[in-house]
Design a protein around this motif. Sequence first.
Motif, PDB file in Angstrom:
ATOM      1  N   ILE A 202       0.849  -1.208   0.000  1.00 49.53           N
ATOM      2  CA  ILE A 202       0.000   0.000   0.000  1.00 49.53           C
ATOM      3  C   ILE A 202       0.883   1.257   0.000  1.00 49.53           C
ATOM      4  N   GLU A 203       2.135   1.152   0.473  1.00 50.20           N
ATOM      5  CA  GLU A 203       3.009   2.339   0.454  1.00 50.20           C
ATOM      6  C   GLU A 203       3.713   2.473  -0.889  1.00 50.20           C
ATOM      7  N   PRO A 204       3.432   3.557  -1.646  1.00 50.57           N
ATOM      8  CA  PRO A 204       4.203   3.769  -2.878  1.00 50.57           C
ATOM      9  C   PRO A 204       5.667   4.050  -2.530  1.00 50.57           C
ATOM     10  N   HIS A 205       6.569   3.755  -3.481  1.00 56.21           N
ATOM     11  CA  HIS A 205       7.998   4.035  -3.272  1.00 56.21           C
ATOM     12  C   HIS A 205       8.178   5.527  -2.957  1.00 56.21           C
ATOM     13  N   ALA A 206       9.062   5.802  -2.026  1.00 54.15           N
ATOM     14  CA  ALA A 206       9.310   7.201  -1.657  1.00 54.15           C
ATOM     15  C   ALA A 206      10.720   7.308  -1.097  1.00 54.15           C
ATOM     16  N   CYS A 207      11.383   8.423  -1.379  1.00 53.06           N
ATOM     17  CA  CYS A 207      12.731   8.612  -0.803  1.00 53.06           C
ATOM     18  C   CYS A 207      13.047  10.096  -0.713  1.00 53.06           C
ATOM     19  N   LEU A 208      14.028  10.394   0.096  1.00 48.91           N
ATOM     20  CA  LEU A 208      14.550  11.752   0.222  1.00 48.91           C
ATOM     21  C   LEU A 208      16.055  11.619   0.016  1.00 48.91           C
TER      22      LEU A 208
ATOM     23  N   LYS B  39      -1.903   8.538   5.453  1.00 47.47           N
ATOM     24  CA  LYS B  39      -0.963   8.170   4.392  1.00 47.47           C
ATOM     25  C   LYS B  39      -1.614   8.234   3.025  1.00 47.47           C
ATOM     26  N   GLU B  40      -0.785   8.479   1.986  1.00 49.72           N
ATOM     27  CA  GLU B  40      -1.308   8.396   0.612  1.00 49.72           C
ATOM     28  C   GLU B  40      -0.896   7.050   0.019  1.00 49.72           C
ATOM     29  N   GLY B  41      -1.867   6.194  -0.210  1.00 44.56           N
ATOM     30  CA  GLY B  41      -1.561   4.900  -0.823  1.00 44.56           C
ATOM     31  C   GLY B  41      -1.946   4.892  -2.295  1.00 44.56           C
ATOM     32  N   CYS B  42      -2.906   5.794  -2.677  1.00 43.36           N
ATOM     33  CA  CYS B  42      -3.375   5.721  -4.076  1.00 43.36           C
ATOM     34  C   CYS B  42      -3.739   7.090  -4.642  1.00 43.36           C
ATOM     35  N   GLY B  43      -4.236   8.017  -3.796  1.00 45.57           N
ATOM     36  CA  GLY B  43      -4.612   9.335  -4.316  1.00 45.57           C
ATOM     37  C   GLY B  43      -5.918   9.312  -5.085  1.00 45.57           C
ATOM     38  N   THR B  44      -6.632   8.151  -5.079  1.00 46.45           N
ATOM     39  CA  THR B  44      -7.879   8.089  -5.873  1.00 46.45           C
ATOM     40  C   THR B  44      -9.051   7.564  -5.044  1.00 46.45           C
ATOM     41  N   GLY B  45      -8.907   7.475  -3.731  1.00 49.71           N
ATOM     42  CA  GLY B  45     -10.032   7.030  -2.894  1.00 49.71           C
ATOM     43  C   GLY B  45     -10.251   5.523  -2.924  1.00 49.71           C
ATOM     44  N   ASP B  46      -9.252   4.771  -3.413  1.00 54.61           N
ATOM     45  CA  ASP B  46      -9.435   3.321  -3.537  1.00 54.61           C
ATOM     46  C   ASP B  46      -8.778   2.535  -2.410  1.00 54.61           C
ATOM     47  N   CYS B  47      -7.942   3.188  -1.545  1.00 57.66           N
ATOM     48  CA  CYS B  47      -7.200   2.348  -0.570  1.00 57.66           C
ATOM     49  C   CYS B  47      -7.523   2.696   0.881  1.00 57.66           C
ATOM     50  N   GLY B  48      -8.019   3.906   1.175  1.00 59.29           N
ATOM     51  CA  GLY B  48      -8.453   4.245   2.531  1.00 59.29           C
ATOM     52  C   GLY B  48      -7.347   4.577   3.509  1.00 59.29           C
ATOM     53  N   ALA B  49      -6.076   4.572   3.063  1.00 62.46           N
ATOM     54  CA  ALA B  49      -4.977   4.812   4.017  1.00 62.46           C
ATOM     55  C   ALA B  49      -4.976   6.267   4.489  1.00 62.46           C
ATOM     56  N   CYS B  50      -5.756   7.118   3.854  1.00 58.75           N
ATOM     57  CA  CYS B  50      -5.789   8.546   4.214  1.00 58.75           C
ATOM     58  C   CYS B  50      -7.055   8.890   4.989  1.00 58.75           C
ATOM     59  N   SER B  51      -7.732   7.869   5.522  1.00 55.28           N
ATOM     60  CA  SER B  51      -9.036   8.118   6.156  1.00 55.28           C
ATOM     61  C   SER B  51      -8.927   9.073   7.335  1.00 55.28           C
ATOM     62  N   VAL B  52      -9.842  10.040   7.370  1.00 50.73           N
ATOM     63  CA  VAL B  52     -10.007  10.936   8.524  1.00 50.73           C
ATOM     64  C   VAL B  52     -11.508  11.086   8.728  1.00 50.73           C
ATOM     65  N   GLN B  53     -11.877  11.698   9.861  1.00 48.17           N
ATOM     66  CA  GLN B  53     -13.289  12.078  10.040  1.00 48.17           C
ATOM     67  C   GLN B  53     -13.380  13.588   9.867  1.00 48.17           C
ATOM     68  N   LEU B 135      -7.696  -0.933   2.177  1.00 45.70           N
ATOM     69  CA  LEU B 135      -6.918  -2.075   1.684  1.00 45.70           C
ATOM     70  C   LEU B 135      -5.781  -2.395   2.653  1.00 45.70           C
ATOM     71  N   CYS B 136      -5.566  -3.697   2.884  1.00 46.72           N
ATOM     72  CA  CYS B 136      -4.382  -4.162   3.620  1.00 46.72           C
ATOM     73  C   CYS B 136      -3.802  -5.307   2.804  1.00 46.72           C
ATOM     74  N   ARG B 137      -2.481  -5.257   2.561  1.00 45.02           N
ATOM     75  CA  ARG B 137      -1.873  -6.297   1.711  1.00 45.02           C
ATOM     76  C   ARG B 137      -1.071  -7.303   2.526  1.00 45.02           C
ATOM     77  N   CYS B 138      -0.855  -6.960   3.821  1.00 48.31           N
ATOM     78  CA  CYS B 138       0.020  -7.845   4.610  1.00 48.31           C
ATOM     79  C   CYS B 138      -0.754  -8.920   5.370  1.00 48.31           C
ATOM     80  N   THR B 139      -1.916  -8.540   5.976  1.00 47.83           N
ATOM     81  CA  THR B 139      -2.493  -9.404   7.022  1.00 47.83           C
ATOM     82  C   THR B 139      -3.568 -10.359   6.520  1.00 47.83           C
ATOM     83  N   GLY B 140      -4.181 -10.099   5.365  1.00 42.92           N
ATOM     84  CA  GLY B 140      -5.319 -10.950   4.994  1.00 42.92           C
ATOM     85  C   GLY B 140      -6.533 -10.627   5.853  1.00 42.92           C
ATOM     86  N   TYR B 141      -6.517  -9.512   6.639  1.00 42.20           N
ATOM     87  CA  TYR B 141      -7.656  -8.915   7.378  1.00 42.20           C
ATOM     88  C   TYR B 141      -8.081  -9.690   8.628  1.00 42.20           C
TER      89      TYR B 141
END
Lengths: 749, 159, 295, 75
Positions: A202-208, B39-53, B135-141
Amino acid sequence: MAKDEIQRTYRLIGTRPDRPDGLDKVTGRARYGADVSAPGMLHGAVLRSPHAHARILRIDASKALALPGVKAVVTRADFPTGLTGEDWNLQENTIAGEVALYDGHAVAAVAATSRLIAQDALRLIAVDYEILPHVTDVDAAMRPDAPAIRPGAADHSVPEGLHPNVVKYIDFGHGDLEAGFAAADLVREQSYTTEATHQGYIEPHACLGQLGADGKGEMWVCTQGHWYIRRMAAAVLGIEAAQLRVTPSEIGGGFGGKTTIFIEPLALALSRKAGGRPVKMVMSRAEVFRATGPTASAAMKVRIGMKKDGTLTAGQAEFRMQGGAFPGAPVSSALYCAFASYAIPAVAHVGYDVLTNRPKCAAYRAPGSPMAAFAVESLIDEMCRELGLDPLEVRLKNAVREGTKSSYGPTYGPIGLVQSLQAAQAHPNLSVPLGPNQGRGVAAGFWFNHGGETSVSLAIGEDGTVTVSVGTPDIGGSRASIALMTAETLGIAYENVRVNVVETGALGVNEPTHGSRATFASGKAAVIAARHAIAEMCRRAAAAWGIDPEAVDWQDGAAVPAGPNAGKFPPMPIAEIAARMGSTGGPISGHHEVTAGGVGASFGVHVVDVEVDPETGRTTVLRYLVVQDAGRAIHPAYVEGQYQGGAAQGIGWALNEEYIHDAEGRLLNPVFLDYRVPVASDLPMIDTVIVEVPNPGHPYGVRGVGETGITPPLPALANAIAAATGARLRSLPMSPPKVLAAIRAQRGG
Amino acid sequence: MTRIHVTATVNGDPVEFLADPRETLLDCLRDHLGLTGSKEGCGTGDCGACSVQMDGVLVCSCLVLGVEAEGRSIDTIEGMATGGDLHPLQRKFIEHAALQCGFCTPGILVAARALLDQNPDPTEQEVRYWLAGNLCRCTGYDKIIRAVMDAAAELRGAA
Amino acid sequence: MRYHRPESFEDAVAIAAGSGGTTRFLAGGTDVLVQLRAGLVTPDDLIDLKHIPGVAEIVRTADGGWRIGIAVTGAQMGRHADLVRDWPGVVEGMQLVGSTQVQGRATPVGNLCNGSPAADSVPGLVAAGARVDILGPGGPRSLAVEEVPTGPGRTTLRPGEIITAITLPPRGAQAGDAYLRFTPRTEMDIAVVGVAVNLRLDGERIAAARIALGAVAPTVLLADAAAAAIIGTPLDDAALTALATAATAAANPISDKRGTADFRKEITGVLVRRAARIAYDRVQARTGIQQGEDK
Amino acid sequence: MWSGLRRVTDGQTVVSVQAETLQQMLEALVAAHPGLAPYIRAGVSVSVNGVIVTDLLSPVDPGDEIYLMQYLKGG
């Protein structure tokens, strides 16, 4: 370490403490690749080829450079020439030379005072392309009329007469194939294909990155292996590795896709050209899909001979795989895994690594093994069905054991496939009744695991607490498992050990966290480093007691006289030794550097129940069981996590994930909307059973567990769908349209 | 490109920042307010890593413009713990090993809290469908769902 | 890009008219922002309509129908018990748009104006006979929802025109609607096929029907022949078969990265049967008439 | 020796050489069959009695089963 020395029960190993980095991760304080900024920082952006294959005639960045806020533009001209072999491949993939080789291939990069200005500047760079014919399918790339992507790239292994796109060839095997097939009651040959998939972190590649005119550089980057980043970036830029210090951020998933370089050299080159100002680069999701390292796609032909009672007599495999526009498809590891689970008297393997106009493939969790399992485990299941045999029994009958000669050559040491099959047979899931349109599928899986170059150092603090420095980034909880092994060895509390993943300036060379090696190799080295510290602490106690160091033992975190005749001294705990270490010779530490051997393979068996909607072809996973040999589970919760995560990625790969190209070779689905990874509502709870057949090559019996879990799901789901519908699918993904078409064809509909 | 002055409340604190109209709320939280937990995982609203209220409503901060936050109240992961005391969800995620790489964890925690705010006793399926956008890719939820339901039980118990 | 927050529709229209460049109206933004980020569109003027009084309200109209403001989100609709009771199909269609997070922002008006033939909220609105109120330089006018989209990404809205509200007709007795879509995953996908069915019963027989198909033509399709196939029937097996045949015939899908044309045709028939069944059962449940035999 | 190397070992898949360490063994192999040089240079994993040995200076005993494999890492 002899097998019997591996104890059955431990004080800490096998317990489930909280992981040390948990607090930062649940509070949002953990710092990943894109979370760091620096004074004077610029933002970088990359201009990528919109064509699958095109000669680059001219790049005009004058308008971009004129845009206020733009500080530097780099193209291939800013990089040294004369590189060869994999270094040349890495440089060519980092930024295109004369030819853009795939849709998304980097052509130029910009650094500006804001991200928006950098993005706007990209639109002002004019590139003249001469579009060339392209090819994206592996078999099409081998046909005589296919465009040659890089004539002369074929290496010494490729026989004469093959298309120049075939750049590597391997064949191996043993036994009398003809006799094997002759002895079989049933011989079946089938072809299988798997499409390229992406690791999907889920983390895109990123670096500084920061690089001065003095050739000294700093880099903060999300990576699985910061020594690889250092070596590769230095080679691509023509600077000395030691002058580039790489600090790993927390990593938001990698699965093999973050073991190499993509934007890192571009950030450093931009920084150098912009007078040493740090440059931050963060990939968009579309860039991650188009221009990082998905796994290869494969076209596979498998032939198997089986007796009526299920005994396997012969196995033959031909794998054709494309890994993008560069050599590197995991053909040999796929072929090594193909028949690795079974004792077959005669096996033969042939493999082709083929170039296409696709991004340079990187490793993806047991690279090659899932594809091989899809072909072999599916065909074995088809033959069991044809002969009316129980698929688990047939696997048990042919399963490799200790002392069996493997299909890829060496003889196996202690392994846990038989125990895993038996544990699967005994699991309650196997007795759950199945309803209409439901089916159960089983499959076995294998991965060698890897040792790799490892350096660990350990330091005893003045208060007796311990710091361990490792070089393997922690993705799945390895800081916790290494702390458990260190605390167990030192006889101290888990909380008294802090494991840090340190940067390249603070430790000897380490390979990335790949090959499921972090807990195995860094753990093993930490234990040996701890033993060095223990030996020194025993010497300090011996000196204090005036006895021979050999007469001092270490128990429960303290030096103790070895026996009654060694003298009546009260235990000298680590805190006491540490408090006085300054005046008894100096700070105490231990370290260990090794290319870790004694690697233990990990076998797994998966059982999945599905329901297939006969009217739409949609597959619903009802129950999923993972049984896998961990040797010894150091932190069982994170071993289960690897089992569940591997299964989930395998399920995605089997059912919905694929790279879809249009007629021009452009990637049509570079977004999570249409690159369909499993979502929470797609999956059931994933049941796990940890089998423990200790690996004698590790002080606590550890086997790597990170990769095997992704190999059985592909065939297990194909077998379950066949059981549910009677239709056998032999190409991935098994998406609803393909399942529905197979149901129709099978019913003559 | 003239920037617009925005005043808002983030995690209960008044904040001000200058935002280019094209910058998303996520960009502003991370680049202008130093809150890098989303976090930004996609920038298109498809991954939810940027969720806030935002005003109590669960949203993707990458699908909200910074300038739209004027006068709004935003709650991010950084505001989930009160002082040193973790929210039960945060504790249960550590306890259940419901995270591996942790990149999706902030977004999932914020989303899970929004769920429990309106549904204190969710079924497994209700949790899974509510979190389908994370989305989570590591845990299988698996462990994530168990941790959310365990936290819900604790909150009900305490309630 | 200039950002505007007009306090009235008239001001919004004026800003659009005076722009001189490309304009985009912003309600939920879940499509506009994605296109902005992808560089597909960078408007000179972005006009945020969410600060116009009343845009976030769901109001019962005098004739018993509903008036939905243009900033009303899917999440709001889902929490509005009376609206859900009247139009479960319309609401469930809107609620399938994206994730829970997207539901917190996405609006049916935005979904409609984006012009995608696969928009999940549009078939339900079309089947319900919903209309939109429009305001533009030429003054106010009203259109049926099916008259708005003309093809992928295109609508009949004239330059500078804004949709100011969506209106749903009165539900009336013995009526029910339903929306189903097919996606490979259980959530988060764009519809490969979408089907909305809106029925009115007279006892057990279907007195009136409207059927709208999504993702199988350049716009959402009103399938009159399919509706005709079940009017006058008790939705028995023969009627369901005729319905499926007519709907499949009306579908005119393309093959793309989400599905083949053949697959979409076949799934249209499958979903229209299932959606009709659900709508029919909802009417029964609402009116308390229990069917004799198991349907 | 994987069978693909037959082309450069005059058709043999089992080759015997004199050596005390693995490094010497590899050098002797290349001396006996120069065609092996590029394969060895490309990097090989050496398995001794079923376990990958990474220190090529370690001794070789007469009874050992030694197997050359392409270099493997993983994901």
